[in-house]
Design an enzyme around this catalytic site. Structure first.
Site, PDB file in Angstrom:
ATOM      1  N   ARG A  18      -2.075  -6.099  -7.902  1.00 43.85           N
ATOM      2  CA  ARG A  18      -0.951  -6.981  -7.598  1.00 43.85           C
ATOM      3  C   ARG A  18      -0.776  -8.066  -8.660  1.00 43.85           C
ATOM      4  NH1 ARG A  18      -3.188  -8.122  -1.778  1.00 43.85           N
ATOM      5  NH2 ARG A  18      -4.946  -8.193  -3.181  1.00 43.85           N
TER       6      ARG A  18
ATOM      7  N   HIS B  37       0.843  -1.205   0.000  1.00 48.40           N
ATOM      8  CA  HIS B  37       0.000   0.000   0.000  1.00 48.40           C
ATOM      9  C   HIS B  37       0.879   1.256   0.000  1.00 48.40           C
ATOM     10  CE1 HIS B  37      -3.157  -2.536   2.360  1.00 48.40           C
ATOM     11  NE2 HIS B  37      -3.671  -2.306   1.161  1.00 48.40           N
TER      12      HIS B  37
ATOM     13  N   SER C  55      -3.063  -7.496   3.355  1.00 47.41           N
ATOM     14  CA  SER C  55      -3.302  -7.308   4.790  1.00 47.41           C
ATOM     15  C   SER C  55      -3.677  -8.641   5.428  1.00 47.41           C
ATOM     16  CB  SER C  55      -4.428  -6.295   5.011  1.00 47.41           C
ATOM     17  OG  SER C  55      -4.090  -5.060   4.446  1.00 47.41           O
TER      18      SER C  55
END
Ligand code: PNS
Length: 161
Positions: free
Chosen positions: A91, A18, A129
């Site tokens: 990604r 991020h 995350s």
């Protein structure tokens, strides 16, 4: 006209992937607002206040970056902030389908708002995350996947697990 971009996400917690997108966004736009989604239906590991604080600390070296939270529709928040653009990181191909759905519905709701996609740095293409939380829960070292303050906060959360 000031070019303002919103970088939205759950950020539970912010990762180095991020941060890479935010740093590159800050070079491209005059101002970047990192907007943390406050989703009443989800039970995050970190509260919205904790997530905002962790991002503020991790982006304190970036001059034109602000951190805020929002609830409801992203497009409403983007318009309220006088921003013109949404920034998202991609990604891998697995991200593409979901991102295309969200970008398409956002385009329908707010046709004047553009979504910009940036490829995540190869180093972080596998970092999410969720994966970071799972590894940290079992005390694996995630120091090279998240900012130092987040690594510390994860250790504190999972101290007694
Ligand atoms: O980090 P995430 O969880 O992938 O971020 C997803 C996010 C916050 C960008 C997305 O869920 C979102 O924008 N939610 C707000 C509600 C909304 O506007 N949804 C899209 C139109 S229905």
């Amino acid at each position: 006209m000031e070019k303002i971009a919103v970088c939205p996400g759950s950020f539970d917690p912010i990762t180095l992937g991020h941060l890479d997108i935010i740093e590159r966004g800050a070079k491209t736009f005059d101002r970047v607002i990192v907007a943390v989604l406050h989703n009443q239906k989800k039970e995050p590991l970190f509260t919205v206040e904790e997530r905002v604080r962790l991002i503020k600390e991790a982006t304190s070296h970036l001059e034109h970056v602000e951190v805020d939270w929002f609830g409801g529709l992203l497009i409403d928040y983007v318009k309220k902030s006088n921003a013109q653009t949404i920034i998202r990181g991609l990604r891998a191909v697995t991200d593409f389908e979901y991102e295309m759905q969200v970008a398409s519905i956002n385009k329908k709701i707010g046709p004047e708002i553009e979504t910009f996609f940036m490829m995540t740095d190869n180093h972080y293409s596998y970092v999410s995350s969720s994966i970071v939380k799972e590894a940290a829960r079992y005390h694996a070292n995630v120091d090279d996947l998240v900012p130092a303050n987040v690594a510390k906060a994860l250790k504190a959360k999972f101290k007694s697990v």
